[in-house]
Design an enzyme around this catalytic site. Structure first.
Site, PDB file in Angstrom:
ATOM      1  N   ASP A  42      -3.610  13.206   1.517  1.00 21.21           N
ATOM      2  CA  ASP A  42      -2.805  12.061   1.069  1.00 21.21           C
ATOM      3  C   ASP A  42      -2.885  11.881  -0.446  1.00 21.21           C
ATOM      4  OD1 ASP A  42      -1.120   9.909   1.428  1.00 21.21           O
ATOM      5  OD2 ASP A  42      -2.743   8.494   1.861  1.00 21.21           O
ATOM      6  N   ASN A  66      -0.042  12.705  -2.710  1.00 17.26           N
ATOM      7  CA  ASN A  66       0.867  13.536  -3.512  1.00 17.26           C
ATOM      8  C   ASN A  66       1.860  12.688  -4.312  1.00 17.26           C
ATOM      9  OD1 ASN A  66      -0.353  15.630  -2.190  1.00 17.26           O
ATOM     10  ND2 ASN A  66       1.403  16.135  -0.875  1.00 17.26           N
ATOM     11  N   GLY A  67       2.385  11.644  -3.652  1.00 18.49           N
ATOM     12  CA  GLY A  67       3.394  10.805  -4.306  1.00 18.49           C
ATOM     13  C   GLY A  67       2.807  10.081  -5.514  1.00 18.49           C
ATOM     14  N   ARG A  68       1.604   9.522  -5.347  1.00 18.79           N
ATOM     15  CA  ARG A  68       0.959   8.808  -6.462  1.00 18.79           C
ATOM     16  C   ARG A  68       0.596   9.763  -7.588  1.00 18.79           C
ATOM     17  NH1 ARG A  68      -3.176   6.009  -2.639  1.00 18.79           N
ATOM     18  NH2 ARG A  68      -2.067   7.370  -1.174  1.00 18.79           N
ATOM     19  N   TRP A  69       0.204  10.971  -7.236  1.00 17.61           N
ATOM     20  CA  TRP A  69      -0.125  11.983  -8.254  1.00 17.61           C
ATOM     21  C   TRP A  69       1.109  12.232  -9.124  1.00 17.61           C
ATOM     22  CZ3 TRP A  69       1.645  16.663  -9.926  1.00 17.61           C
ATOM     23  CH2 TRP A  69       0.771  17.441 -10.686  1.00 17.61           C
ATOM     24  N   ARG A  84       8.421  12.681  -6.587  1.00 19.70           N
ATOM     25  CA  ARG A  84       7.400  12.835  -5.531  1.00 19.70           C
ATOM     26  C   ARG A  84       7.292  14.277  -5.049  1.00 19.70           C
ATOM     27  NH1 ARG A  84       5.464   8.435  -2.969  1.00 19.70           N
ATOM     28  NH2 ARG A  84       5.243   9.639  -1.063  1.00 19.70           N
ATOM     29  N   SER A 127       3.873  13.621   9.243  1.00 20.47           N
ATOM     30  CA  SER A 127       3.654  12.812  10.442  1.00 20.47           C
ATOM     31  C   SER A 127       4.987  12.419  11.074  1.00 20.47           C
ATOM     32  CB  SER A 127       2.851  11.550  10.085  1.00 20.47           C
ATOM     33  OG  SER A 127       3.695  10.589   9.470  1.00 20.47           O
ATOM     34  N   ASN A 172       6.612   9.990   9.004  1.00 20.40           N
ATOM     35  CA  ASN A 172       7.123  10.372   7.674  1.00 20.40           C
ATOM     36  C   ASN A 172       8.648  10.529   7.653  1.00 20.40           C
ATOM     37  OD1 ASN A 172       4.162  12.312   6.848  1.00 20.40           O
ATOM     38  ND2 ASN A 172       4.683  10.250   6.203  1.00 20.40           N
ATOM     39  N   ARG A 187      -7.663   4.808   6.371  1.00 17.06           N
ATOM     40  CA  ARG A 187      -7.056   4.711   7.701  1.00 17.06           C
ATOM     41  C   ARG A 187      -6.752   6.095   8.258  1.00 17.06           C
ATOM     42  NH1 ARG A 187      -3.434   2.062   4.171  1.00 17.06           N
ATOM     43  NH2 ARG A 187      -1.774   3.444   3.479  1.00 17.06           N
TER      44      ARG A 187
HETATM   45  C1  IPE Z   1      -0.536  10.419   6.468  1.00 17.26           C
HETATM   46  O1  IPE Z   1      -0.213   9.963   5.213  1.00 17.26           O
HETATM   47  C2  IPE Z   1       0.324  11.597   6.833  1.00 17.26           C
HETATM   48  C3  IPE Z   1       0.082  12.823   6.099  1.00 17.26           C
HETATM   49  C4  IPE Z   1      -0.846  13.037   5.218  1.00 17.26           C
HETATM   50  C5  IPE Z   1       0.956  13.910   6.446  1.00 17.26           C
HETATM   51  P1  IPE Z   1       0.821   8.778   4.956  1.00 17.26           P
HETATM   52  O2  IPE Z   1       0.930   8.643   3.498  1.00 17.26           O
HETATM   53  O3  IPE Z   1       2.078   9.054   5.699  1.00 17.26           O
HETATM   54  O4  IPE Z   1       0.094   7.535   5.630  1.00 17.26           O
HETATM   55  P2  IPE Z   1       0.295   5.983   5.381  1.00 17.26           P
HETATM   56  O5  IPE Z   1       1.759   5.685   5.550  1.00 17.26           O
HETATM   57  O6  IPE Z   1      -0.162   5.677   3.989  1.00 17.26           O
HETATM   58  O7  IPE Z   1      -0.579   5.321   6.401  1.00 17.26           O
HETATM   59  C1  IPE Z   2       0.738  13.004   1.420  1.00 16.95           C
HETATM   60  O1  IPE Z   2       1.073  12.400   0.238  1.00 16.95           O
HETATM   61  C2  IPE Z   2       1.803  13.936   1.938  1.00 16.95           C
HETATM   62  C3  IPE Z   2       2.592  13.387   3.043  1.00 16.95           C
HETATM   63  C4  IPE Z   2       2.375  12.267   3.664  1.00 16.95           C
HETATM   64  C5  IPE Z   2       3.713  14.174   3.487  1.00 16.95           C
HETATM   65  P1  IPE Z   2       2.010  11.131   0.153  1.00 16.95           P
HETATM   66  O2  IPE Z   2       3.411  11.609  -0.011  1.00 16.95           O
HETATM   67  O3  IPE Z   2       1.799  10.210   1.287  1.00 16.95           O
HETATM   68  O4  IPE Z   2       1.516  10.470  -1.191  1.00 16.95           O
HETATM   69  P2  IPE Z   2       1.318   8.935  -1.491  1.00 16.95           P
HETATM   70  O5  IPE Z   2       0.419   8.389  -0.424  1.00 16.95           O
HETATM   71  O6  IPE Z   2       2.663   8.304  -1.467  1.00 16.95           O
HETATM   72  O7  IPE Z   2       0.685   8.904  -2.833  1.00 16.95           O
HETATM   73 MG    MG Z   3       0.520   8.665   1.589  1.00 18.13          MG
END
Ligand code: IPE
Ligand code: IPE
Ligand code: MG
Length: 250
Positions: free
Chosen positions: A25, A27-30, A38, A70, A73, A199
């Site tokens: 988890d 990647n988006g914030r990075w 993202r 997920s 997602n 979580r």
């Molecule tokens: C969990 O991360 C799913 C994956 C890493 C693939 P999310 O970023 O989707 O989880 P939430 O929404 O913060 O709980």
């Molecule tokens: C995890 O990174 C990858 C997936 C859930 C597919 P996120 O995309 O959830 O990154 P954040 O949580 O928004 O930073």
């Molecule tokens: Mg996430």
């Protein structure tokens, strides 16, 4: 009664987990922190995955399960979902030959019915071509949700009960486990979640009944072998009891 959840690593008295599972988890914030889209974070996430597979093998871990996409997602923008599917496609195409050569068995868990046909075909090929490998076992959870997996397992059992192939009295933990996508695999010894969130987000709900949880405050693209080593050290210092009395106090 089904068998108690015995972990290979516990059974061998070794403190290295046999099976680790990672919620990758952050990647988006990075990407956001760098003013990038993202998708750029997801691309860097694939590099972190490559590093981690190699590092896990070097550190004596034999099985790795990673959460890539997920069932929830799908709530993200179409462009991001498309990019994530594209990354799985590109990853398998680009890395399959090397994984094969390096003795990695690849398995994908999750709902296949929701995958585009070309990805479903690619995933099937990756599984078939690596089925005989036994040096390292990699499972990618893609279009995966713990509840959805349990629903599919229970629904397939219910069909067999309705058809008279299974008696209700035969249903136990083993019969349910045998219908899960992870059937035949030992449960994860250790779950690692990056990004500072605490979580599970619908990952491996059945399988983590007795897994140790380690939350790491680093965004997934920045995850290194040092973070993995730290998590393994934290795990090694834990005492797993599986409901029994602590060692030395019995
Ligand atoms: C969990 O991360 C799913 C994956 C890493 C693939 P999310 O970023 O989707 O989880 P939430 O929404 O913060 O709980
Ligand atoms: C995890 O990174 C990858 C997936 C859930 C597919 P996120 O995309 O959830 O990154 P954040 O949580 O928004 O930073
Ligand atoms: Mg996430």
């Amino acid at each position: 009664m089904s068998a108690a959840p015995v972990s290979t690593s516990e059974a061998s008295g070794d403190h290295t987990p046999d099976h680790i599972a990672i919620i990758m988890d952050g990647n988006g914030r990075w990407a956001k922190a760098r003013g990038l889209p993202r998708e750029a974070g997801h691309e860097r996430g694939v590099e972190a995955l490559r590093r981690t597979i190699e590092a896990a093998g070097d550190l004596g871990v034999r099985r790795l399960t990673v959460f890539s996409f997920s069932t929830e997602n799908w709530r993200r923008p179409v462009s991001e979902v498309t990019a994530l599917f594209g990354l799985l496609r590109a990853y398998v195409k680009r890395d399959l030959a090397r994984l094969k050569r390096e003795g990695v068995q690849v398995r994908i868990i999750g709902n296949r019915a929701g995958l585009p046909p070309d990805i479903a075909e690619l995933v099937k090929r990756a599984e078939e071509e690596t089925a005989h490998n036994e040096r390292f076992f990699l499972t990618i959870a893609f279009n995966y949700g713990g509840r959805e997996e349990i629903v599919r397992a229970v629904s397939s059992l219910a069909e067999d009960v309705a058809a008279g192939r299974v008696a209700p009295s035969e249903i136990n933990e083993n019969t349910i486990e045998s219908r899960l996508d992870t059937s035949g695999w030992p449960d994860p010894d250790l779950i690692i979640r990056t990004s500072g969130e605490y979580r599970i987000s619908n990952f491996l709900l059945w399988q983590i009944a007795y897994s140790e949880l380690v939350f790491v405050d680093v965004l997934w693209p920045d995850f290194t072998i040092e973070h993995l080593k730290d998590a393994l050290e934290t795990y090694a210092a834990r005492e797993r009891r599986f409901g029994a009395v602590a060692t030395g106090t019995a």
